[in-house]
Design a protein around this motif. Structure first.
Motif, PDB file in Angstrom:
ATOM      1  N   GLU A 408      -2.076   0.744   6.450  1.00 17.79           N
ATOM      2  CA  GLU A 408      -1.532   0.676   5.378  1.00 17.79           C
ATOM      3  C   GLU A 408      -1.647  -0.646   5.295  1.00 17.79           C
ATOM      4  N   ILE A 409      -1.004  -1.059   3.980  1.00 20.67           N
ATOM      5  CA  ILE A 409      -1.348  -2.701   3.590  1.00 20.67           C
ATOM      6  C   ILE A 409       0.014  -2.716   2.817  1.00 20.67           C
ATOM      7  N   GLU A 410       0.753  -4.481   3.543  1.00 16.60           N
ATOM      8  CA  GLU A 410       2.159  -4.908   3.447  1.00 16.60           C
ATOM      9  C   GLU A 410       2.278  -6.581   3.054  1.00 16.60           C
ATOM     10  N   GLY A 411       3.185  -6.621   2.194  1.00 15.22           N
ATOM     11  CA  GLY A 411       3.300  -8.083   1.551  1.00 15.22           C
ATOM     12  C   GLY A 411       4.710  -7.893   1.546  1.00 15.22           C
ATOM     13  N   GLN A 412       4.407  -9.513   0.872  1.00 23.01           N
ATOM     14  CA  GLN A 412       6.413  -9.893   0.669  1.00 23.01           C
ATOM     15  C   GLN A 412       6.090  -9.503  -0.564  1.00 23.01           C
ATOM     16  N   GLN A 413       5.507  -9.224  -1.526  1.00 25.98           N
ATOM     17  CA  GLN A 413       6.114  -8.414  -2.595  1.00 25.98           C
ATOM     18  C   GLN A 413       5.670  -7.087  -2.662  1.00 25.98           C
ATOM     19  N   ALA A 414       6.326  -6.084  -3.141  1.00 21.73           N
ATOM     20  CA  ALA A 414       6.099  -4.682  -3.664  1.00 21.73           C
ATOM     21  C   ALA A 414       4.727  -4.714  -4.442  1.00 21.73           C
ATOM     22  N   PHE A 415       3.962  -3.919  -3.784  1.00 19.88           N
ATOM     23  CA  PHE A 415       2.569  -3.563  -4.851  1.00 19.88           C
ATOM     24  C   PHE A 415       3.231  -2.474  -5.835  1.00 19.88           C
ATOM     25  N   THR A 416       2.728  -2.094  -6.943  1.00 24.80           N
ATOM     26  CA  THR A 416       2.354  -1.808  -7.818  1.00 24.80           C
ATOM     27  C   THR A 416       1.382  -0.363  -7.089  1.00 24.80           C
ATOM     28  N   THR A 417       0.206  -1.166  -7.210  1.00 26.41           N
ATOM     29  CA  THR A 417      -0.839   0.117  -6.586  1.00 26.41           C
ATOM     30  C   THR A 417      -1.076  -0.194  -5.427  1.00 26.41           C
ATOM     31  N   LEU A 418      -0.545   1.613  -4.822  1.00 18.39           N
ATOM     32  CA  LEU A 418       0.204   1.960  -3.528  1.00 18.39           C
ATOM     33  C   LEU A 418      -1.619   2.623  -2.461  1.00 18.39           C
ATOM     34  N   ILE A 419      -0.977   3.112  -1.186  1.00 18.70           N
ATOM     35  CA  ILE A 419      -1.770   3.922  -0.813  1.00 18.70           C
ATOM     36  C   ILE A 419      -1.555   5.215  -0.548  1.00 18.70           C
ATOM     37  N   HIS A 420      -2.539   6.142  -1.054  1.00 18.17           N
ATOM     38  CA  HIS A 420      -1.443   7.335  -0.237  1.00 18.17           C
ATOM     39  C   HIS A 420      -2.511   8.225   0.194  1.00 18.17           C
ATOM     40  N   SER A 421      -2.101   9.019   1.232  1.00 15.43           N
ATOM     41  CA  SER A 421      -2.819   9.972   1.671  1.00 15.43           C
ATOM     42  C   SER A 421      -3.057  11.154   1.397  1.00 15.43           C
ATOM     43  N   TYR A 422      -3.940  12.590   1.207  1.00 15.61           N
ATOM     44  CA  TYR A 422      -3.518  13.197   0.711  1.00 15.61           C
ATOM     45  C   TYR A 422      -5.010  14.053   1.703  1.00 15.61           C
ATOM     46  N   ALA A 423      -3.511  15.989   1.459  1.00 15.41           N
ATOM     47  CA  ALA A 423      -4.440  16.708   2.694  1.00 15.41           C
ATOM     48  C   ALA A 423      -5.971  17.565   1.693  1.00 15.41           C
ATOM     49  N   VAL A 424      -7.215  17.677   2.030  1.00 17.56           N
ATOM     50  CA  VAL A 424      -7.916  18.554   0.820  1.00 17.56           C
ATOM     51  C   VAL A 424      -7.658  19.699   1.631  1.00 17.56           C
ATOM     52  N   ASP A 425      -6.906  21.035   1.003  1.00 11.88           N
ATOM     53  CA  ASP A 425      -7.282  22.103   1.093  1.00 11.88           C
ATOM     54  C   ASP A 425      -7.610  22.881   0.647  1.00 11.88           C
ATOM     55  N   GLU A 426      -8.763  23.647   1.210  1.00 10.79           N
ATOM     56  CA  GLU A 426      -9.749  24.586   0.496  1.00 10.79           C
ATOM     57  C   GLU A 426      -9.203  25.097  -0.715  1.00 10.79           C
ATOM     58  N   ALA A 427      -8.071  25.212  -1.835  1.00 14.85           N
ATOM     59  CA  ALA A 427      -8.207  25.699  -2.311  1.00 14.85           C
ATOM     60  C   ALA A 427      -8.179  24.269  -3.610  1.00 14.85           C
ATOM     61  N   LEU A 428      -8.479  23.002  -3.367  1.00 14.52           N
ATOM     62  CA  LEU A 428      -8.646  22.142  -4.551  1.00 14.52           C
ATOM     63  C   LEU A 428     -10.062  22.297  -4.656  1.00 14.52           C
ATOM     64  N   SER A 429     -10.346  21.650  -6.252  1.00 16.44           N
ATOM     65  CA  SER A 429     -11.468  21.296  -6.829  1.00 16.44           C
ATOM     66  C   SER A 429     -12.345  20.882  -5.875  1.00 16.44           C
ATOM     67  N   VAL A 430     -12.647  19.466  -5.163  1.00 22.81           N
ATOM     68  CA  VAL A 430     -13.002  18.880  -4.313  1.00 22.81           C
ATOM     69  C   VAL A 430     -13.306  19.071  -2.796  1.00 22.81           C
TER      70      VAL A 430
END
Length: 492
Positions: A408-430
């Protein structure tokens, strides 16, 4: 020891010791599958006048007020952790459960209780009191049991429990009013009261939540600790104002939390953690106080009828009400059965059961004892079986469990660029590719990987394996493309 007569120091020492005991015993609850409701209530009973603690407490009015305040903070936390886009998916079925379901459940329990030997006054009171599920019990069991429910089923249960308390409160007060002053409790009055409670509570809750969110964004506060202090005040207002204006404070505070948490907020994660901790303290304190009200000698005399009504509620009233409400919305039979079984009761029925005592309704203490016993049976029977029933009815989500680490990254103002987590599933191309071969946009970046219990620093030759959780800093304009690669962010 009289709780109302002890010094502040002794009071804090007593409360602190009970709080520590409750938290430590919660570890055993997780291992054994015993619901936290039973643990906290049990410690309260043991600390009471007929237990080893010897604390004499029989102030039902104070217990009602403390329970109402605690429930307000629990509901606010539940709303704050729920997204409106998720609520919309289940609002109609959850609304049906919170209205038609509550009325049908209460009516079936009342009729069945009378058949089992209760007089109509006691049967109607008990039916109204246990008609709704309990937000504290549902939230604690679903979050503490480790089960990962299918999103639709879990949301249905949580939203129902968050919005169905107002009708149970209305029904209970109307039954009491009918007993005390039969001429004033007309069908028209009942309908008008229900409409007024819902409209006033819902409208004020939305207004307070949206107003608070805009104020937090527009007027930044310098010490970050002031943000949760302000939102605690918002929760108090969201409960108190609707209540003072003859609306539903419980609905108002839940909706306010929902509206507040819908948009981007400064220091959002810190606020959520504070309210989560506050909700747990309120939940433990509420169950401890309600446990102190119980007298085991009286509970034993209420056990036969309490057991009979509890089984009627579990196997007839709740399943029938859920089936009537959910089948029109095309829920699967297993989903209907699961929601019908996980109709958990907890502090709310016990808090409501103090009202007949406060208003000196004849036989009120017997009603309180029967309701208390119903809650104990409900927690022991349905609460302990949630993990097993989840597996048997295949209500567990196929999605991967949440990661063991949070970035997490927090600040006094809400950021437009955010940190998201993604679960890597075997069906994903990555899946199976090194990071150097994944076309992550230039303004976004992979920041960290979680693999099992390890944190991995991302490098070009790091391969994404199925089961990994990958954290990305995602620019707003890259959101759609990143989701094509990694799927939906976790928790969305």
């Amino acid at each position: 020891m009289n709780l109302s007569a002890i010094s502040p120091a002794l009071f804090l020492a007593t409360f602190g010791a009970l709080l520590v005991l409750s938290v430590m015993f919660s570890r055993a609850s997780v291992r054994t599958g015993i619901p936290l409701t039973l643990v906290f209530l049990g410690i309260g009973v043991l600390a009471g006048s007929e237990g080893i603690g010897g604390i004499a407490f029989d102030d039902y009015g104070l217990a009602f007020r403390l329970g109402s305040v605690a429930l307000a903070f629990i509901l606010f936390d539940g709303g704050l952790n729920t997204r409106w886009k998720d609520v919309r998916q289940v609002l109609a079925p959850s609304g049906a459960l919170a209205t038609v379901g509550v009325i049908v459940t209460g009516a079936l329990v009342a009729v069945g209780g009378h058949v089992l030997g209760l007089d109509w006054t006691e049967a109607a009171l008990i039916g109204a009191i246990v008609s709704s599920t309990d937000a504290a019990a549902v939230f604690s069991v679903l979050r503490a049991s480790g089960v990962h429910l299918k999103k639709k089923v879990g949301l249905t249960l949580e939203v129902e429990s968050g919005i169905n308390d107002p009708l149970a409160v209305i029904l209970t007060t109307l039954v009491i009013q009918f007993i005390v002053d039969r001429d004033s409790a007309t069908a028209t009055r009942v309908l008008l009261d229900i409409l007024q409670e819902g409209i006033v509570g819902g409208a004020l809750g939305v207004a307070i939540g949206i107003g608070a969110r805009r104020m937090l964004v527009r007027y930044p506060l310098r010490p970050s600790g002031l943000y949760p202090a302000l939102t605690v005040g918002v929760a108090c207002l969201a409960y108190a104002l609707p209540t003072a204006l003859h609306g539903s404070g419980f609905l108002g505070v839940y909706v306010a939390g929902l509206a507040l948490g819908e948009g981007a907020l400064p220091y959002r994660n810190s606020m959520v953690r504070v309210h989560d901790a506050l909700a747990w303290v309120c939940q433990i304190g509420m169950f401890l106080v309600l446990g102190l009200l119980a007298f085991p000698s009286r509970l034993m005399s209420a056990a036969p009828i309490g057991l009979a009504v509890a089984l009627l509620l579990a196997f007839v009233a709740r399943p029938v009400a859920v089936a009537l409400c959910l089948i029109p919305f095309r829920y699967r039979a297993r989903e209907v059965a699961f929601v019908g079984w996980v109709g958990l009761r907890g502090a709310v029925p016990i808090v409501l059961a103090t009202l007949p005592v406060v208003y000196k309704v004849p036989g009120a203490e017997r009603v309180f004892d029967v309701v208390f016993f119903i809650v104990l049976i409900n927690a022991a029977l349905q609460g302990t079986s949630v993990p097993w029933v989840t597996r048997k009815l295949k209500a567990e989500s196929a999605e991967p469990a949440p990661p063991s680490a949070v970035l997490e990254i927090e600040g006094q103002q809400a950021f437009t660029t955010l940190i998201h987590s993604y679960a890597v599933d075997e069906a994903l191309s990555v899946a199976g590719l090194p990071l150097s071969e994944i076309p992550v946009p230039a303004d976004s970046a992979v920041m960290m990987l979680v693999r099992g219990g390890e944190l991995i620093a991302p490098r070009g030759d790091t391969v994404l394996n199925p089961g990994d959780h990958v954290y990305l800093l995602v620019a707003p304009e890259d959101t759609a493309f990143v989701q094509l690669l990694f799927g939906q962010p976790e928790g969305e």
